[in-house]
Design a protein around this motif. Sequence first.
Motif, PDB file in Angstrom:
ATOM      1  N   GLU A   1       0.847  -1.202   0.000  1.00  0.00           N
ATOM      2  CA  GLU A   1       0.000   0.000   0.000  1.00  0.00           C
ATOM      3  C   GLU A   1       0.878   1.246   0.000  1.00  0.00           C
ATOM      4  O   GLU A   1       0.527   2.261  -0.582  1.00  0.00           O
ATOM      5  N   TRP A   2       2.008   1.157   0.695  1.00  0.00           N
ATOM      6  CA  TRP A   2       3.006   2.225   0.574  1.00  0.00           C
ATOM      7  C   TRP A   2       4.137   1.715  -0.308  1.00  0.00           C
ATOM      8  O   TRP A   2       4.607   0.602  -0.082  1.00  0.00           O
ATOM      9  N   PRO A   3       4.609   2.392  -1.314  1.00  0.00           N
ATOM     10  CA  PRO A   3       4.196   3.726  -1.745  1.00  0.00           C
ATOM     11  C   PRO A   3       2.946   3.726  -2.618  1.00  0.00           C
ATOM     12  O   PRO A   3       2.490   4.792  -3.016  1.00  0.00           O
TER      13      PRO A   3
END
Length: 191
Positions: free
Chosen positions: A135-137
């Motif tokens: 989900e990150w980045p």
Amino acid sequence: MEYIVEKIGMSRTITNPSIAVTLLRVVNAKVCEVEGGKALVAYPKGKASNKCVAGQQKKYNLSAEYNRFATLEVANTEAGDLDETPLNEAKILKVSFNTKGRGYSGVMKRHNFAGGPASHGSRFHRRHGSIGNREWPGRVQPGMKMAGHYGNTKVTIKNEVVSYDAENKILVVKGAVPGYNGAMGKIRIAK
């Protein structure tokens, strides 16, 4: 000083030890106008012509074969034939050519990826694999190595001059030069 050259091909010297060399032919060029060390130079390449080229040929009193134009650093101070005497003393050249175009290539050819197993039902052979994190980045990072257009990019390398035949305008440089045989490029005297 800069010159337009055509790549003839590669060969070897007959000295001991033998060295690989590339043969370059210095293209006949005419200086149209000079301004502050830079000059507009006309040279022949193919037979393509249009009204723009015809207008330039008429302006500078050029024959129909001189159908290409380039801006080069020259030794000339006035219009006429390009002065090639600096090539006799040249030791090192910066050679600029476009590399061979390889079209749309995969990651194994373009970036030397290892790929996956060939057998045992892996279903992962020549692909690139994961291109991101979680989900990150939440996006693909810039500069990610992927499949795409490979080659046909300008590359400049330094080559040592082995010899120059002023009569036939053949320049022999040590080592390889990018591009295909018959490609047009530019050389610049570095030393």
